[in-house]
Design an enzyme around this catalytic site. Structure first.
Site, PDB file in Angstrom:
ATOM      1  N   SER A 107     -10.064  -2.217   1.408  1.00 18.52           N
ATOM      2  CA  SER A 107     -10.738  -2.833   0.275  1.00 18.52           C
ATOM      3  C   SER A 107     -12.241  -2.751   0.509  1.00 18.52           C
ATOM      4  O   SER A 107     -12.692  -2.517   1.634  1.00 18.52           O
ATOM      5  CB  SER A 107     -10.305  -4.304   0.171  1.00 18.52           C
ATOM      6  OG  SER A 107     -11.151  -5.036  -0.690  1.00 18.52           O
TER       7      SER A 107
ATOM      8  N   ASP B   9      10.364  -7.357   7.112  1.00 22.82           N
ATOM      9  CA  ASP B   9       9.212  -8.254   7.180  1.00 22.82           C
ATOM     10  C   ASP B   9       8.260  -7.706   8.234  1.00 22.82           C
ATOM     11  O   ASP B   9       8.563  -7.739   9.436  1.00 22.82           O
ATOM     12  CB  ASP B   9       9.670  -9.663   7.554  1.00 22.82           C
ATOM     13  CG  ASP B   9       8.533 -10.671   7.614  1.00 22.82           C
ATOM     14  OD1 ASP B   9       7.353 -10.267   7.553  1.00 22.82           O
ATOM     15  OD2 ASP B   9       8.823 -11.874   7.743  1.00 22.82           O
TER      16      ASP B   9
ATOM     17  N   LYS C 236      -9.393  -8.022   6.236  1.00 19.32           N
ATOM     18  CA  LYS C 236      -9.716  -6.632   5.925  1.00 19.32           C
ATOM     19  C   LYS C 236     -10.814  -6.089   6.839  1.00 19.32           C
ATOM     20  O   LYS C 236     -10.807  -4.904   7.197  1.00 19.32           O
ATOM     21  CB  LYS C 236     -10.125  -6.503   4.452  1.00 19.32           C
ATOM     22  CG  LYS C 236      -8.961  -6.646   3.487  1.00 19.32           C
ATOM     23  CD  LYS C 236      -7.887  -5.599   3.733  1.00 19.32           C
ATOM     24  CE  LYS C 236      -6.769  -5.668   2.709  1.00 19.32           C
ATOM     25  NZ  LYS C 236      -5.701  -4.666   2.971  1.00 19.32           N
TER      26      LYS C 236
ATOM     27  N   ASN D  41      -0.035  -0.383   3.500  1.00 18.08           N
ATOM     28  CA  ASN D  41      -0.477  -0.817   2.180  1.00 18.08           C
ATOM     29  C   ASN D  41      -0.259  -2.306   1.943  1.00 18.08           C
ATOM     30  O   ASN D  41      -0.933  -2.900   1.102  1.00 18.08           O
ATOM     31  CB  ASN D  41       0.277  -0.001   1.118  1.00 18.08           C
ATOM     32  CG  ASN D  41       0.124  -0.561  -0.279  1.00 18.08           C
ATOM     33  OD1 ASN D  41      -0.968  -0.565  -0.832  1.00 18.08           O
ATOM     34  ND2 ASN D  41       1.217  -1.065  -0.836  1.00 18.08           N
TER      35      ASN D  41
ATOM     36  N   TYR E 154      -9.250 -13.299   3.268  1.00 17.77           N
ATOM     37  CA  TYR E 154      -8.960 -11.902   2.952  1.00 17.77           C
ATOM     38  C   TYR E 154     -10.043 -10.983   3.523  1.00 17.77           C
ATOM     39  O   TYR E 154      -9.742  -9.937   4.106  1.00 17.77           O
ATOM     40  CB  TYR E 154      -8.859 -11.750   1.446  1.00 17.77           C
ATOM     41  CG  TYR E 154      -8.495 -10.371   0.957  1.00 17.77           C
ATOM     42  CD1 TYR E 154      -7.258  -9.809   1.242  1.00 17.77           C
ATOM     43  CD2 TYR E 154      -9.385  -9.633   0.179  1.00 17.77           C
ATOM     44  CE1 TYR E 154      -6.917  -8.550   0.781  1.00 17.77           C
ATOM     45  CE2 TYR E 154      -9.049  -8.373  -0.299  1.00 17.77           C
ATOM     46  CZ  TYR E 154      -7.815  -7.834   0.007  1.00 17.77           C
ATOM     47  OH  TYR E 154      -7.475  -6.588  -0.454  1.00 17.77           O
TER      48      TYR E 154
ATOM     49  N   VAL F 102      -8.412  -4.014  -8.260  1.00 24.16           N
ATOM     50  CA  VAL F 102      -7.317  -3.289  -8.906  1.00 24.16           C
ATOM     51  C   VAL F 102      -6.819  -4.095 -10.100  1.00 24.16           C
ATOM     52  O   VAL F 102      -6.747  -5.330 -10.052  1.00 24.16           O
ATOM     53  CB  VAL F 102      -6.175  -3.030  -7.906  1.00 24.16           C
ATOM     54  CG1 VAL F 102      -5.028  -2.279  -8.566  1.00 24.16           C
ATOM     55  CG2 VAL F 102      -6.696  -2.253  -6.702  1.00 24.16           C
TER      56      VAL F 102
END
Length: 254
Positions: free
Chosen positions: A135, A57, A152, A84, A148, A181
């Site tokens: 991203s 984790d 990022k 990733n 998000y 994606v």
């Protein structure tokens, strides 16, 4: 293949987080094909069918430190870390409470911090490289996923700042910015009712991203934009930010 300075065994070693996901599994394959010994990290049991995947984790800093010590003890070196792992949260700002924002930040940003700190001593020995699979949301605003976008932007900004710092120790930093994606990604919360479109433009495949990562490591590149939409967003956001925002809102609000 850029294998960095000598250290430990002859075969270069790559660690990939989020290894049980769609991009992660392709990263394992592409690095293996490129001649690397590969270790994948994901939540315990997430990659139970793949002997290359270790349960870890990445939001648990102690577990991360122990895992990286074990990797280096087993393989004798570490050449590439690919941060990733990531999760999203689709909805408006008011759809998600602080708990959701914190969870996305813990995985997408702080997980990369923990893994990089744990990997860095071994990467300095080999003159290795840290890769962040980011991203478009890491450099430009995108509606419908504020938690998000925040995470990022945070991880992108951190590694932009770290690049010159780590360069003094011979460690490279590569930022990879894919567009949407095809397989999507895990989410920290259920999508809110009435959520707008989740993609815009032609998506890329997990293998497109994985191949871009391996190529970037081989060439020592600082940044890679994966997909036509990512390249368009990069240039348009810098040259005409208001036009970018209008186009992005129109495409994602339908």
């Amino acid at each position: 293949m850029d294998q960095g300075r000598a250290g430990g065994g002859d075969r270069p070693v790559a660690v990939v987080t989020g290894a049980a996901g769609s991009i992660g599994t392709r990263l394992l394959e592409r690095f293996t094909e490129a001649g690397y010994a590969v270790v994948g990290l994901d939540l315990p049991d997430a990659g139970a069918d793949d002997p290359r995947v270790v349960g870890c984790d990445i939001t648990d800093a102690d577990a991360v430190a122990a895992t990286f010590r074990a990797v280096v003890e087993r393989h004798g070196r570490l050449d590439v870390l690919v941060n990733n792992a990531g999760i999203s949260a689709i909805g408006r700002f008011t759809d998600h409470d602080v708990t959701v924002h914190r969870r996305v930040m813990e995985v997408d940003h702080l997980g990369a911090v923990a893994c990089t700190q744990a990997a860095l001593p071994a990467l300095v020995v080999t003159g290795g490289r840290v890769v962040v699979v980011g991203s478009v949301t890491g450099f430009a605003p995108v509606v419908g996923r504020p938690a998000y976008v925040a995470a990022k932007h945070a991880v992108t900004g951190l590694f932009e700042a770290l690049r010159p710092e780590l360069a003094r120790d011979g460690v490279g930093v590569t930022l990879v910015h894919p567009t949407f994606v095809t397989t999507g990604m895990g989410e920290a919360a259920d999508r809110a009712p009435g959520t707008g479109r989740s993609t815009s433009g032609a998506p890329v495949t997990p293998d497109d991203v994985a191949q871009a990562v391996v190529d970037a490591v081989r060439r020592g590149r600082d940044r890679v934009l994966v997909g036509r939409t990512a390249r368009l967003a990069w240039h348009l956001h810098r040259l005409a930010p208001r036009a970018y925002t209008r186009m992005m809102v129109r495409r994602l609000s339908g």
